[in-house]
Each structure stands twice: as C-alpha cells, then as structure tokens.
Design a protein around this motif. Structure first.
Motif, PDB file in Angstrom:
ATOM      1  N   MET A   1       0.852  -1.165   0.000  1.00  0.00           N
ATOM      2  CA  MET A   1       0.000   0.000   0.000  1.00  0.00           C
ATOM      3  C   MET A   1       0.900   1.231   0.000  1.00  0.00           C
ATOM      4  SD  MET A   1      -2.708   1.250   2.907  1.00  0.00           S
ATOM      5  CE  MET A   1      -3.885   0.012   2.524  1.00  0.00           C
ATOM      6  N   ARG A   2       0.631   2.155  -0.891  1.00  0.00           N
ATOM      7  CA  ARG A   2       1.404   3.387  -0.969  1.00  0.00           C
ATOM      8  C   ARG A   2       1.045   4.299   0.187  1.00  0.00           C
ATOM      9  NH1 ARG A   2       4.143   3.335  -5.690  1.00  0.00           N
ATOM     10  NH2 ARG A   2       4.871   5.447  -5.385  1.00  0.00           N
ATOM     11  N   ARG A   3       1.991   5.094   0.629  1.00  0.00           N
ATOM     12  CA  ARG A   3       1.778   5.985   1.764  1.00  0.00           C
ATOM     13  C   ARG A   3       0.653   6.978   1.492  1.00  0.00           C
ATOM     14  NH1 ARG A   3       7.203   6.835   4.966  1.00  0.00           N
ATOM     15  NH2 ARG A   3       8.151   4.886   4.443  1.00  0.00           N
ATOM     16  N   GLU A   4       0.567   7.485   0.245  1.00  0.00           N
ATOM     17  CA  GLU A   4      -0.472   8.462  -0.059  1.00  0.00           C
ATOM     18  C   GLU A   4      -1.849   7.847   0.128  1.00  0.00           C
ATOM     19  OE1 GLU A   4       1.809   7.539  -2.569  1.00  0.00           O
ATOM     20  OE2 GLU A   4       3.256   9.096  -2.121  1.00  0.00           O
ATOM     21  N   ALA A   5      -2.019   6.607  -0.338  1.00  0.00           N
ATOM     22  CA  ALA A   5      -3.302   5.926  -0.241  1.00  0.00           C
ATOM     23  C   ALA A   5      -3.670   5.650   1.210  1.00  0.00           C
ATOM     24  CB  ALA A   5      -3.275   4.625  -1.038  1.00  0.00           C
ATOM     25  N   ALA A   6      -2.690   5.455   2.039  1.00  0.00           N
ATOM     26  CA  ALA A   6      -2.945   5.140   3.440  1.00  0.00           C
ATOM     27  C   ALA A   6      -3.052   6.400   4.293  1.00  0.00           C
ATOM     28  CB  ALA A   6      -1.834   4.248   3.986  1.00  0.00           C
ATOM     29  N   GLY A   7      -2.891   7.570   3.665  1.00  0.00           N
ATOM     30  CA  GLY A   7      -2.961   8.810   4.423  1.00  0.00           C
ATOM     31  C   GLY A   7      -1.757   9.027   5.316  1.00  0.00           C
ATOM     32  N   MET A   8      -0.639   8.396   4.993  1.00  0.00           N
ATOM     33  CA  MET A   8       0.563   8.514   5.811  1.00  0.00           C
ATOM     34  C   MET A   8       1.377   9.724   5.378  1.00  0.00           C
ATOM     35  SD  MET A   8       1.581   4.486   5.894  1.00  0.00           S
ATOM     36  CE  MET A   8       2.953   4.664   6.992  1.00  0.00           C
ATOM     37  N   VAL A  32      15.078  -1.138  -4.400  1.00  0.00           N
ATOM     38  CA  VAL A  32      14.275  -0.536  -5.471  1.00  0.00           C
ATOM     39  C   VAL A  32      12.860  -1.107  -5.459  1.00  0.00           C
ATOM     40  CG1 VAL A  32      14.028  -0.383  -7.993  1.00  0.00           C
ATOM     41  CG2 VAL A  32      16.239   0.122  -6.904  1.00  0.00           C
ATOM     42  N   ARG A  33      12.738  -2.419  -5.268  1.00  0.00           N
ATOM     43  CA  ARG A  33      11.385  -3.028  -5.181  1.00  0.00           C
ATOM     44  C   ARG A  33      10.632  -2.475  -3.975  1.00  0.00           C
ATOM     45  NH1 ARG A  33      14.234  -7.690  -6.640  1.00  0.00           N
ATOM     46  NH2 ARG A  33      14.140  -8.459  -4.515  1.00  0.00           N
ATOM     47  N   GLN A  34      11.302  -2.342  -2.842  1.00  0.00           N
ATOM     48  CA  GLN A  34      10.655  -1.809  -1.641  1.00  0.00           C
ATOM     49  C   GLN A  34      10.224  -0.363  -1.858  1.00  0.00           C
ATOM     50  OE1 GLN A  34       9.582  -3.312   1.029  1.00  0.00           O
ATOM     51  NE2 GLN A  34       8.847  -1.413   1.954  1.00  0.00           N
ATOM     52  N   ALA A  35      11.069   0.414  -2.500  1.00  0.00           N
ATOM     53  CA  ALA A  35      10.726   1.809  -2.782  1.00  0.00           C
ATOM     54  C   ALA A  35       9.498   1.896  -3.684  1.00  0.00           C
ATOM     55  CB  ALA A  35      11.912   2.523  -3.426  1.00  0.00           C
ATOM     56  N   GLY A  36       9.369   0.948  -4.604  1.00  0.00           N
ATOM     57  CA  GLY A  36       8.188   0.914  -5.451  1.00  0.00           C
ATOM     58  C   GLY A  36       6.919   0.667  -4.653  1.00  0.00           C
ATOM     59  N   ASP A  40       9.061   5.514  -1.420  1.00  0.00           N
ATOM     60  CA  ASP A  40      10.308   6.139  -1.000  1.00  0.00           C
ATOM     61  C   ASP A  40      11.237   6.333  -2.194  1.00  0.00           C
ATOM     62  OD1 ASP A  40       9.453   6.037   1.634  1.00  0.00           O
ATOM     63  OD2 ASP A  40      10.598   4.246   2.126  1.00  0.00           O
ATOM     64  N   THR A  41      12.223   7.212  -2.039  1.00  0.00           N
ATOM     65  CA  THR A  41      13.296   7.340  -3.015  1.00  0.00           C
ATOM     66  C   THR A  41      14.430   6.411  -2.572  1.00  0.00           C
ATOM     67  OG1 THR A  41      14.323   9.173  -1.830  1.00  0.00           O
ATOM     68  CG2 THR A  41      12.720   9.732  -3.560  1.00  0.00           C
ATOM     69  N   VAL A  42      15.363   6.146  -3.476  1.00  0.00           N
ATOM     70  CA  VAL A  42      16.505   5.286  -3.164  1.00  0.00           C
ATOM     71  C   VAL A  42      17.787   6.081  -3.335  1.00  0.00           C
ATOM     72  CG1 VAL A  42      17.794   3.202  -3.790  1.00  0.00           C
ATOM     73  CG2 VAL A  42      15.285   3.195  -3.866  1.00  0.00           C
ATOM     74  N   GLU A  43      18.660   5.968  -2.337  1.00  0.00           N
ATOM     75  CA  GLU A  43      19.985   6.573  -2.386  1.00  0.00           C
ATOM     76  C   GLU A  43      21.020   5.455  -2.294  1.00  0.00           C
ATOM     77  OE1 GLU A  43      22.937   9.585   0.100  1.00  0.00           O
ATOM     78  OE2 GLU A  43      20.872   9.298   0.782  1.00  0.00           O
ATOM     79  N   ALA A  44      21.825   5.312  -3.344  1.00  0.00           N
ATOM     80  CA  ALA A  44      22.895   4.314  -3.353  1.00  0.00           C
ATOM     81  C   ALA A  44      24.167   4.970  -2.838  1.00  0.00           C
ATOM     82  CB  ALA A  44      23.110   3.779  -4.762  1.00  0.00           C
ATOM     83  N   VAL A  45      24.802   4.319  -1.854  1.00  0.00           N
ATOM     84  CA  VAL A  45      26.000   4.873  -1.222  1.00  0.00           C
ATOM     85  C   VAL A  45      27.180   3.941  -1.460  1.00  0.00           C
ATOM     86  CG1 VAL A  45      27.064   5.555   0.977  1.00  0.00           C
ATOM     87  CG2 VAL A  45      24.625   6.005   0.568  1.00  0.00           C
ATOM     88  N   GLY A 111      17.829  10.096   9.275  1.00  0.00           N
ATOM     89  CA  GLY A 111      16.614  10.598   8.648  1.00  0.00           C
ATOM     90  C   GLY A 111      16.022   9.685   7.587  1.00  0.00           C
ATOM     91  N   ALA A 112      16.680   8.588   7.293  1.00  0.00           N
ATOM     92  CA  ALA A 112      16.157   7.648   6.287  1.00  0.00           C
ATOM     93  C   ALA A 112      15.071   6.771   6.893  1.00  0.00           C
ATOM     94  CB  ALA A 112      17.285   6.779   5.742  1.00  0.00           C
ATOM     95  N   SER A 113      14.223   6.241   6.039  1.00  0.00           N
ATOM     96  CA  SER A 113      13.192   5.330   6.529  1.00  0.00           C
ATOM     97  C   SER A 113      13.728   3.905   6.643  1.00  0.00           C
ATOM     98  CB  SER A 113      11.963   5.367   5.619  1.00  0.00           C
ATOM     99  OG  SER A 113      12.308   5.093   4.284  1.00  0.00           O
ATOM    100  N   LEU A 114      14.820   3.603   5.909  1.00  0.00           N
ATOM    101  CA  LEU A 114      15.350   2.245   5.894  1.00  0.00           C
ATOM    102  C   LEU A 114      16.781   2.263   5.378  1.00  0.00           C
ATOM    103  CD1 LEU A 114      14.307  -0.709   6.323  1.00  0.00           C
ATOM    104  CD2 LEU A 114      13.727  -0.725   3.903  1.00  0.00           C
ATOM    105  N   LEU A 115      17.607   1.367   5.907  1.00  0.00           N
ATOM    106  CA  LEU A 115      18.972   1.148   5.427  1.00  0.00           C
ATOM    107  C   LEU A 115      19.052  -0.295   4.968  1.00  0.00           C
ATOM    108  CD1 LEU A 115      21.990   1.831   5.064  1.00  0.00           C
ATOM    109  CD2 LEU A 115      22.293   1.359   7.502  1.00  0.00           C
ATOM    110  N   VAL A 116      19.558  -0.529   3.753  1.00  0.00           N
ATOM    111  CA  VAL A 116      19.618  -1.870   3.173  1.00  0.00           C
ATOM    112  C   VAL A 116      21.058  -2.198   2.811  1.00  0.00           C
ATOM    113  CG1 VAL A 116      18.753  -3.388   1.343  1.00  0.00           C
ATOM    114  CG2 VAL A 116      17.298  -1.538   2.217  1.00  0.00           C
ATOM    115  N   VAL A 117      21.526  -3.363   3.234  1.00  0.00           N
ATOM    116  CA  VAL A 117      22.868  -3.835   2.893  1.00  0.00           C
ATOM    117  C   VAL A 117      22.782  -5.303   2.490  1.00  0.00           C
ATOM    118  CG1 VAL A 117      24.093  -2.225   4.401  1.00  0.00           C
ATOM    119  CG2 VAL A 117      23.412  -4.451   5.298  1.00  0.00           C
ATOM    120  N   GLY A 118      23.778  -5.751   1.757  1.00  0.00           N
ATOM    121  CA  GLY A 118      23.883  -7.164   1.419  1.00  0.00           C
ATOM    122  C   GLY A 118      24.638  -7.904   2.504  1.00  0.00           C
ATOM    123  N   ASP A 119      24.518  -9.225   2.476  1.00  0.00           N
ATOM    124  CA  ASP A 119      25.297 -10.020   3.432  1.00  0.00           C
ATOM    125  C   ASP A 119      26.688 -10.249   2.854  1.00  0.00           C
ATOM    126  OD1 ASP A 119      24.973 -11.937   1.486  1.00  0.00           O
ATOM    127  OD2 ASP A 119      24.054 -13.413   2.778  1.00  0.00           O
TER     128      ASP A 119
END
Length: 155
Positions: A1-8, A32-36, A40-45, A111-119
């Motif tokens: 569910m997108r944040r806009e649709a949920a009123g978030m 990228v799938r989660q951002a979809g 959210d936007t995605v920032e690659a570091v 300030g990010a909503s999520l941090l993602v790393v590989g194993d």
C-alpha cells in the motif's frame, strides 16, 4: 500500500550500500522493489578509503591523474546501470564518500526510513556470519535495517 493511499506522511528515503559485489547488487534490487511499494526514493552509497600504510610502496608509480573518488563514482554508476538499466539507474540518488563503509552508511542513514545492505555472500557455515559492515549497521543504525541474504543467483 502506498503511503499516499494510506494517508501517511510524505515518502521517505531508502539508503542502500553498493560496492559492486553480488550481495550489494541484490540489496540494491531489493531496495528498489521496496521503494516501489512504499513510495520512497533510493539513495545508493559507495564508500572508499585508501589502503593501510605501506601500500604505496607496492605500486611502482601512481598516475598523476589518478582520482579514487572519480573511479568510485564510475564503479557506482556502472553497477547501477548494469543492475537496473539506464532508466532505473537514472532514478537513483548517488553518494560517494571517502572513509569507512559502515560509517558512511550510518551517516547517510540519518533521517532515512530504511537502510539496506547485502550479506557477506559466503556459502555453507560462513553464511551464518554477517559481514563487518552489516554487523555494525544492524547494531548502530539510526533507522531500521534490512540485510539481504540468499543464493547469488536468486532474488
């Protein structure tokens, strides 16, 4: 569910560590799938640092135009384009930092909503162990962390 649709609240930012390794590219695809899903936007570091003292004596001579930050940015650009295609890569914010990878990710995760790393990408018994960057960020990140695991050929 997108944040806009949920009123978030307004969409956030997902930070993902990318170093060109198979596990980091799996983490990038997951982010990228989660951002979809989240809007959210995605920032690659990508982070780089000079090797420990004494490395320069092993190299006969450094080219005068050698720019490690430019090289890291090119590696990041190539990894994004090869993994997501040109259009997908264009939607990703890129950050290249000098210094320790775990610290660079921690700094950007503020300030990010999520941090993602590989194993680590090891197989067998070693697959139960988390790499040093993943271990550090799971213990100290200022936001939720996802560690993407799995076989190299699967998503």
């Amino acid at each position: 569910m997108r944040r806009e649709a949920a009123g978030m609240a307004e969409a956030g930012r997902i930070v993902v560590g990318v170093d060109g390794s198979v596990p980091s590219l799996k983490a990038l695809r997951w982010a990228v799938r989660q951002a979809g899903l989240s809007g959210d936007t995605v920032e690659a570091v990508m982070s780089w640092e000079y090797p420990a003292a004494g490395w320069a004596s092993m190299v006969p001579s450094m080219p005068t135009d050698f720019d490690p930050e430019k090289l890291a940015a090119q590696i990041l650009d190539d990894a994004l384009e090869q993994t997501l295609g040109e259009d997908g890569a264009a939607a990703i914010t890129r950050t290249v930092r000098i210094g320790n990878a775990a610290q660079a990710l921690m700094d950007r995760a503020g300030g990010a909503s999520l941090l993602v790393v590989g194993d680590r990408g090891y197989s067998g018994f070693e697959a139960t162990m988390l790499g040093s960057v993943g271990l550090h960020v799971t213990q100290h990140a200022p936001c939720p962390v996802v560690v993407v695991r799995g076989e190299a050929g699967t998503d």
